[in-house]
Design a protein around this motif. Sequence first.
Motif, PDB file in Angstrom:
ATOM      1  N   SER A   1      10.866  10.687   3.204  1.00  0.00           N
ATOM      2  CA  SER A   1      10.344   9.999   4.201  1.00  0.00           C
ATOM      3  C   SER A   1      10.275  10.252   5.397  1.00  0.00           C
ATOM      4  O   SER A   1      11.393  10.859   5.787  1.00  0.00           O
ATOM      5  CB  SER A   1      10.666   8.681   3.784  1.00  0.00           C
ATOM      6  OG  SER A   1      10.069   7.758   4.922  1.00  0.00           O
TER       7      SER A   1
ATOM      8  N   LEU B   1       8.545   4.827   7.773  1.00  0.00           N
ATOM      9  CA  LEU B   1       8.948   3.819   6.727  1.00  0.00           C
ATOM     10  C   LEU B   1      10.130   2.904   7.089  1.00  0.00           C
ATOM     11  O   LEU B   1      11.147   3.328   7.661  1.00  0.00           O
ATOM     12  CB  LEU B   1       9.218   4.628   5.544  1.00  0.00           C
ATOM     13  CG  LEU B   1       8.049   4.634   4.558  1.00  0.00           C
ATOM     14  CD1 LEU B   1       6.875   5.559   4.887  1.00  0.00           C
ATOM     15  CD2 LEU B   1       8.594   5.095   3.051  1.00  0.00           C
TER      16      LEU B   1
ATOM     17  N   GLN C   1      10.587  -0.671   3.294  1.00  0.00           N
ATOM     18  CA  GLN C   1       9.854   0.201   2.488  1.00  0.00           C
ATOM     19  C   GLN C   1      10.712   1.205   1.751  1.00  0.00           C
ATOM     20  O   GLN C   1      10.499   1.762   0.548  1.00  0.00           O
ATOM     21  CB  GLN C   1       9.203   0.696   3.236  1.00  0.00           C
ATOM     22  CG  GLN C   1       7.865   0.071   3.910  1.00  0.00           C
ATOM     23  CD  GLN C   1       6.891   0.350   4.627  1.00  0.00           C
ATOM     24  OE1 GLN C   1       6.999   1.239   5.816  1.00  0.00           O
ATOM     25  NE2 GLN C   1       5.538   0.216   4.560  1.00  0.00           N
TER      26      GLN C   1
ATOM     27  N   LEU D   1      10.825   1.679  -2.501  1.00  0.00           N
ATOM     28  CA  LEU D   1      10.334   2.939  -2.798  1.00  0.00           C
ATOM     29  C   LEU D   1      10.741   3.373  -4.286  1.00  0.00           C
ATOM     30  O   LEU D   1       9.926   3.641  -5.341  1.00  0.00           O
ATOM     31  CB  LEU D   1      10.099   4.042  -1.975  1.00  0.00           C
ATOM     32  CG  LEU D   1       9.136   5.232  -2.181  1.00  0.00           C
ATOM     33  CD1 LEU D   1       7.626   4.688  -2.709  1.00  0.00           C
ATOM     34  CD2 LEU D   1       9.078   6.080  -0.982  1.00  0.00           C
TER      35      LEU D   1
ATOM     36  N   ILE E   1       8.026  13.652  -3.988  1.00  0.00           N
ATOM     37  CA  ILE E   1       7.231  12.730  -3.237  1.00  0.00           C
ATOM     38  C   ILE E   1       7.304  12.475  -1.913  1.00  0.00           C
ATOM     39  O   ILE E   1       8.678  12.180  -1.421  1.00  0.00           O
ATOM     40  CB  ILE E   1       7.481  11.187  -4.254  1.00  0.00           C
ATOM     41  CG1 ILE E   1       6.991  11.414  -5.658  1.00  0.00           C
ATOM     42  CG2 ILE E   1       6.735   9.766  -3.516  1.00  0.00           C
ATOM     43  CD1 ILE E   1       7.477  10.083  -6.624  1.00  0.00           C
TER      44      ILE E   1
ATOM     45  N   ALA F   1       6.386  10.340   1.524  1.00  0.00           N
ATOM     46  CA  ALA F   1       5.901   8.963   2.053  1.00  0.00           C
ATOM     47  C   ALA F   1       5.957   8.835   3.326  1.00  0.00           C
ATOM     48  O   ALA F   1       6.836   9.180   4.154  1.00  0.00           O
ATOM     49  CB  ALA F   1       6.347   7.840   1.256  1.00  0.00           C
ATOM     50  N   THR F   2       4.941   8.395   3.941  1.00  0.00           N
ATOM     51  CA  THR F   2       4.790   8.172   5.428  1.00  0.00           C
ATOM     52  C   THR F   2       3.765   6.859   5.730  1.00  0.00           C
ATOM     53  O   THR F   2       2.851   6.627   5.041  1.00  0.00           O
ATOM     54  CB  THR F   2       4.282   9.218   6.276  1.00  0.00           C
ATOM     55  OG1 THR F   2       4.328   9.103   7.514  1.00  0.00           O
ATOM     56  CG2 THR F   2       3.055   9.633   5.944  1.00  0.00           C
ATOM     57  N   ASN F   3       3.823   6.389   6.710  1.00  0.00           N
ATOM     58  CA  ASN F   3       3.011   5.310   7.466  1.00  0.00           C
ATOM     59  C   ASN F   3       2.408   6.000   8.686  1.00  0.00           C
ATOM     60  O   ASN F   3       1.357   5.606   9.175  1.00  0.00           O
ATOM     61  CB  ASN F   3       3.651   4.079   7.997  1.00  0.00           C
ATOM     62  CG  ASN F   3       4.119   3.180   6.900  1.00  0.00           C
ATOM     63  OD1 ASN F   3       3.390   2.833   5.982  1.00  0.00           O
ATOM     64  ND2 ASN F   3       5.319   2.524   7.243  1.00  0.00           N
TER      65      ASN F   3
ATOM     66  N   GLY G   1      -3.285   8.052  -0.794  1.00  0.00           N
ATOM     67  CA  GLY G   1      -2.241   9.255  -1.415  1.00  0.00           C
ATOM     68  C   GLY G   1      -2.937  10.195  -2.138  1.00  0.00           C
ATOM     69  O   GLY G   1      -4.452  10.259  -2.328  1.00  0.00           O
TER      70      GLY G   1
ATOM     71  N   LEU H   1       1.783  10.303  -0.157  1.00  0.00           N
ATOM     72  CA  LEU H   1       1.824   8.748  -0.326  1.00  0.00           C
ATOM     73  C   LEU H   1       1.307   8.479   1.206  1.00  0.00           C
ATOM     74  O   LEU H   1       2.459   8.500   2.237  1.00  0.00           O
ATOM     75  CB  LEU H   1       2.677   7.870  -0.773  1.00  0.00           C
ATOM     76  CG  LEU H   1       3.092   8.172  -2.338  1.00  0.00           C
ATOM     77  CD1 LEU H   1       4.223   7.295  -2.690  1.00  0.00           C
ATOM     78  CD2 LEU H   1       1.871   7.838  -3.187  1.00  0.00           C
TER      79      LEU H   1
ATOM     80  N   LEU I   1       1.686   3.051  -1.195  1.00  0.00           N
ATOM     81  CA  LEU I   1       3.293   2.572  -1.411  1.00  0.00           C
ATOM     82  C   LEU I   1       3.369   1.791  -2.534  1.00  0.00           C
ATOM     83  O   LEU I   1       3.858   0.588  -2.418  1.00  0.00           O
ATOM     84  CB  LEU I   1       3.777   2.310  -0.337  1.00  0.00           C
ATOM     85  CG  LEU I   1       3.876   3.241   0.839  1.00  0.00           C
ATOM     86  CD1 LEU I   1       4.582   2.893   1.921  1.00  0.00           C
ATOM     87  CD2 LEU I   1       4.415   4.633   0.462  1.00  0.00           C
TER      88      LEU I   1
ATOM     89  N   ILE J   1       0.975   5.504  -7.103  1.00  0.00           N
ATOM     90  CA  ILE J   1       1.916   6.497  -7.459  1.00  0.00           C
ATOM     91  C   ILE J   1       1.858   6.734  -8.983  1.00  0.00           C
ATOM     92  O   ILE J   1       2.245   7.864  -9.347  1.00  0.00           O
ATOM     93  CB  ILE J   1       3.459   5.855  -7.478  1.00  0.00           C
ATOM     94  CG1 ILE J   1       3.677   5.611  -5.625  1.00  0.00           C
ATOM     95  CG2 ILE J   1       4.510   6.625  -7.800  1.00  0.00           C
ATOM     96  CD1 ILE J   1       5.100   4.764  -5.328  1.00  0.00           C
TER      97      ILE J   1
END
Length: 228
Positions: A46, A50, A54, A58, A82, A84-86, A99, A112, A117, A122
Amino acid sequence: MRVLNVSFIIFLSLLISSFLFFKKEAIACEAITLIGFEEIHSNVYSDSSLTSEQRSSLRNTINQAHDRIEQVYGVTKASPRIIATNNLEYKKFGLNPTGMQNSGFFRECIFLGPKGLNVDVIAHGLVHAEVRYRTNFLVEHTELPAWFIEGTGIKVDYRIPFLIENISVSKEDVEQIKSVFFFHNFPNTSVKSYQASRIAIEALEPKSLYFGLERLNNGEKFEEVFGL
């Protein structure tokens, strides 16, 4: 001779640039720590966008996604990275608001975005990674149609439009999507395309998926193995 050298350098530069453009997701997959991401759980990365909540949730969400897949298809083997980011700034590397799954050079990756999320997205991505992990390069690119890969992913994606009771597509829609083989031709902005893919794999016995992929690796043809 000088002209030839210059031409070769230009050609090589264009070749490298093209490679970097078309393989940007694979490069991001392998070099994610170099663009501001850190490993927050085992094989889960991440950036700072995040929140702590979060990040904490996750891992549990990923575990729930694995549980869902195992209930449908059986125990998973793949361990994709995996990411993940906003932050949608990273869409240039393959991230989008929801994603996507993509293959790196040495591993599978799931990117993602802020809308991804959750267990559904996922689980969907994990099935793609599992299918690709269990098939060799030749099988993946010559025997596995895009609609089949998408359909197996949609089967564990319980978002409302993809629930079997909410899908209403015609036989023509299903036949049309079954004519799509390569991923770059799959209409991935169309909900109906994903719905048709879900219907197209309805006859598949879920627990036979992994064994079927093994048969493909052993040289059998898609039609012989799955008959879809």
